[in-house]
Write a protein that holds these residues in place. Sequence first.
Motif, mmCIF file in Angstrom:
data_model
loop_
_atom_site.group_PDB
_atom_site.id
_atom_site.type_symbol
_atom_site.label_atom_id
_atom_site.label_comp_id
_atom_site.label_asym_id
_atom_site.label_seq_id
_atom_site.Cartn_x
_atom_site.Cartn_y
_atom_site.Cartn_z
ATOM 1 N N LEU A 23 0.831 -1.204 0.000
ATOM 2 C CA LEU A 23 0.000 0.000 0.000
ATOM 3 C C LEU A 23 0.865 1.253 0.000
ATOM 4 O O LEU A 23 0.521 2.267 -0.628
ATOM 5 N N GLN A 24 1.989 1.194 0.714
ATOM 6 C CA GLN A 24 2.903 2.329 0.737
ATOM 7 C C GLN A 24 3.420 2.626 -0.668
ATOM 8 O O GLN A 24 3.450 3.784 -1.115
ATOM 9 N N ALA A 25 3.821 1.550 -1.373
ATOM 10 C CA ALA A 25 4.333 1.735 -2.733
ATOM 11 C C ALA A 25 3.254 2.308 -3.651
ATOM 12 O O ALA A 25 3.494 3.237 -4.431
ATOM 13 N N VAL A 26 2.029 1.760 -3.576
ATOM 14 C CA VAL A 26 0.933 2.226 -4.442
ATOM 15 C C VAL A 26 0.608 3.684 -4.139
ATOM 16 O O VAL A 26 0.389 4.494 -5.051
ATOM 17 N N SER A 27 0.550 4.038 -2.829
ATOM 18 C CA SER A 27 0.199 5.410 -2.457
ATOM 19 C C SER A 27 1.222 6.410 -2.991
ATOM 20 O O SER A 27 0.856 7.462 -3.543
ATOM 21 N N LEU A 28 2.503 6.092 -2.851
ATOM 22 C CA LEU A 28 3.537 7.020 -3.322
ATOM 23 C C LEU A 28 3.580 7.086 -4.843
ATOM 24 O O LEU A 28 3.787 8.167 -5.428
ATOM 25 N N LEU A 29 3.414 5.937 -5.516
ATOM 26 C CA LEU A 29 3.362 5.952 -6.984
ATOM 27 C C LEU A 29 2.170 6.763 -7.476
ATOM 28 O O LEU A 29 2.265 7.492 -8.466
ATOM 29 N N ASN A 30 1.050 6.622 -6.775
ATOM 30 C CA ASN A 30 -0.131 7.397 -7.145
ATOM 31 C C ASN A 30 0.150 8.888 -7.006
ATOM 32 O O ASN A 30 -0.241 9.692 -7.873
ATOM 33 N N GLY A 31 0.830 9.271 -5.918
ATOM 34 C CA GLY A 31 1.163 10.682 -5.743
ATOM 35 C C GLY A 31 2.062 11.196 -6.845
ATOM 36 O O GLY A 31 1.885 12.327 -7.349
ATOM 37 N N ALA A 32 3.056 10.378 -7.251
ATOM 38 C CA ALA A 32 3.946 10.805 -8.334
ATOM 39 C C ALA A 32 3.184 10.932 -9.646
ATOM 40 O O ALA A 32 3.382 11.885 -10.412
ATOM 41 N N MET A 33 2.289 9.969 -9.928
ATOM 42 C CA MET A 33 1.528 10.008 -11.195
ATOM 43 C C MET A 33 0.575 11.196 -11.218
ATOM 44 O O MET A 33 0.397 11.837 -12.263
ATOM 45 N N ARG A 34 -0.066 11.504 -10.104
ATOM 46 C CA ARG A 34 -0.990 12.645 -10.098
ATOM 47 C C ARG A 34 -0.260 13.963 -10.363
ATOM 48 O O ARG A 34 -0.826 14.890 -10.928
ATOM 49 N N ARG A 35 0.987 14.043 -9.951
ATOM 50 C CA ARG A 35 1.746 15.266 -10.173
ATOM 51 C C ARG A 35 2.223 15.383 -11.617
ATOM 52 O O ARG A 35 2.570 16.469 -12.073
ATOM 53 N N ARG A 36 2.267 14.264 -12.309
ATOM 54 C CA ARG A 36 2.702 14.295 -13.709
ATOM 55 C C ARG A 36 1.537 14.227 -14.696
ATOM 56 O O ARG A 36 1.727 14.436 -15.894
ATOM 57 N N ALA A 37 0.349 13.889 -14.188
ATOM 58 C CA ALA A 37 -0.795 13.727 -15.093
ATOM 59 C C ALA A 37 -1.284 15.091 -15.570
ATOM 60 O O ALA A 37 -1.477 16.013 -14.778
ATOM 61 N N THR A 38 -1.491 15.201 -16.883
ATOM 62 C CA THR A 38 -2.020 16.440 -17.470
ATOM 63 C C THR A 38 -3.433 16.255 -18.008
ATOM 64 O O THR A 38 -4.162 17.217 -18.161
ATOM 65 N N PRO A 54 -7.237 15.572 -17.715
ATOM 66 C CA PRO A 54 -8.187 15.723 -16.592
ATOM 67 C C PRO A 54 -8.811 14.397 -16.181
ATOM 68 O O PRO A 54 -8.987 14.129 -14.986
ATOM 69 N N ASP A 55 -9.186 13.557 -17.161
ATOM 70 C CA ASP A 55 -9.811 12.276 -16.819
ATOM 71 C C ASP A 55 -8.835 11.382 -16.062
ATOM 72 O O ASP A 55 -9.194 10.684 -15.094
ATOM 73 N N LEU A 56 -7.573 11.391 -16.511
ATOM 74 C CA LEU A 56 -6.568 10.576 -15.831
ATOM 75 C C LEU A 56 -6.346 11.101 -14.415
ATOM 76 O O LEU A 56 -6.215 10.329 -13.468
ATOM 77 N N ALA A 57 -6.324 12.423 -14.270
ATOM 78 C CA ALA A 57 -6.125 13.000 -12.944
ATOM 79 C C ALA A 57 -7.269 12.618 -12.009
ATOM 80 O O ALA A 57 -7.062 12.308 -10.825
ATOM 81 N N GLU A 58 -8.497 12.638 -12.551
ATOM 82 C CA GLU A 58 -9.649 12.262 -11.718
ATOM 83 C C GLU A 58 -9.560 10.791 -11.313
ATOM 84 O O GLU A 58 -9.831 10.425 -10.163
ATOM 85 N N ALA A 59 -9.183 9.918 -12.252
ATOM 86 C CA ALA A 59 -9.048 8.488 -11.946
ATOM 87 C C ALA A 59 -7.976 8.259 -10.883
ATOM 88 O O ALA A 59 -8.145 7.441 -9.966
ATOM 89 N N LEU A 60 -6.864 8.997 -10.997
ATOM 90 C CA LEU A 60 -5.792 8.833 -10.005
ATOM 91 C C LEU A 60 -6.230 9.339 -8.628
ATOM 92 O O LEU A 60 -5.843 8.773 -7.597
#
Length: 637
Positions: A289-304, A306-312
């Motif tokens: 869960l720690q790995a998924v949470s941090l990866l999710n945070g990194a992806m949300r900061r790189r996502a441009t 809008p739909d992908l950002a909402e899914a993340l």
Amino acid sequence: MSSTTAQVTARPSNLRTDLWLAMALIVVPFLILIAMQGYEALSRSPRAVDRQQLVAHSFEVILTLYSLRGALQDAERGQRGFLLTGQEAYLRPYDSAVGKVPRLLARFARLTDHDPEQRAALPSLTRTVNDKMSELRQTLTIYRSTGLQAAKRIVLTNAGLNAMQSVEAQIDVMISRENELLALRLDKVTAADRTVQEFALASTLLAAVLMMMGVTIAIANFRRRRQLQREIMHRAEDSARANRQLEERNRELARAGELERAAREEALRAERAKGRFLATASHDLRQPLQAVSLLNGAMRRRATDPDLAEALTQQAEAVGTIGRLINALLDISKLESGVIKPEPRDFAVATLLITMAKEFHDVAASKGLQIHVETEEIVAHSDPALVEQLLRNLTSNAIKYTRAGGVRLRAAAAPPWVHIEVIDSGVGIPAEQIPLLGEEFYQVGVPSNSTREGYGLGMSIVRRLVKLLQINLEIRSEVGQGSTFALRLPQGTECSVATAPGDAATPVVREGHAAGGMQILLVEDDPDVRNATRLLLKTEGYAVMTAATSDEALQKARECARLDLLVTDFHLGADVTGTQVIARLRAAHDASLKAILITGDTSSAVKELAQDPHLRVLSKPVRAEDFLSLVCELLTT
């Protein structure tokens, strides 16, 4: 002169003695023969024999009743010993009683065949004894087929206790009845013996008239000595038998002590195994869960997109929900298994309540709620870490079920107690639902098939913590008006109290922080978590060095010219901890090196590490925003 006088005086005396002896040789044997014949005739008469047999019969009846009670008690003790230890050896008294009890009942029936009163009471006694044996047999059957808890429920019905008390009462009545008969029969035997004794005494007195008092006394003394010798022999035999029984009992107690020690050692091994299992489960479940949470945070900061950002964002919420559920389940498991032990001490209540208010301020504000603290300088005595966890669950629930208004955290002293209350203006709880609050997965007013905000485990943890801490929780509520959860803790006495576990600085997001040029060393033995943390920090613009072991971290620190922050996991494998890594790097690099310790261990010992002014402790799974906020805080202070 005196010698001569003595000799003269002695002759008549000797003559008289010879005369009396002569008379004794003629008369006394005849009188003694008459007396002995009469005594023997009386003692052997059918009526005397019958009386003695009746006395012996009463003793046998009483002995049978005592044996019956003893057999039932042995059966019950053996059955209880087996239930407590599971050792078949304890069932030997029970197995013996199974065969002995019917024989004793049959013997009692035979002995009381001519006693209408005892005979009338026999059916009731037989039924009660059979009920008791049936209860013992049923409990053993349920224990073997279902388990100890089911057997305990049978025992706790008190059916066996009632049956045993009824048996003992009936046996006491029968023994009392037989003692009365025995007293009457002994009186008759005593009266008959007295008659014989009087006859012998008359013969002795007649012989005494003939100056044979000495012979009579000698005979009486001889008889008395013979009787005493027989009694001494009987008592010696009884003493030897009692000593043998005592030695056997001591051997049984020694064996029972060995079994108890073995059981205690086995229980200790099981408890240590549970602790190791829960520690491993806590770490291993939180790592992914720690790995998924941090990866999710990194992806949300790189996502441009809008739909992908909402899914993340939705993914982050789901990960957070899973993390909270795992934390709650692990907390319940630790409380149930006994791994968590209270460490009571004095602590400041105001500090704890202010910490709670700070922690939940943003959550309450997001719902338009106010959170207030009403307290004075009060010292309580309990485990501050567990009390904090208890208040955290109560405060979280209060905010969850409050739509308007706010939540108050109030504390007041009422020596020798301290009262802490969590008061909300929420939906309230119907009176019939208050007893259900401690059940797992139960939520007030939430159907089982609807969307849940949480999983109903918070109050279950609260119930277990209240029991563990041995404190009192009172719940008052009115539908539509709100609820009050009131805790009562012992009042502390120390003037200087320890800082509450949650008194560490609250992470604050600092605007305008420039990450460029900041050098961070990341120590994590799990490659997935290490990579996810590195990507998140790199996304924020930090320069990141990674290491998997303590030695590797020390080498990386020596190679770099600058080190601004150390981020390390607590459990690094091979019995190495993050605190050891921090200590080594501070000794080799900078004693005031700032560090973040990330751990899945929720014990109070780990939480107290937060009292280090240059150290922050985060519990897994960590939200990316909380982690970056704490990194920003440390690098800007």
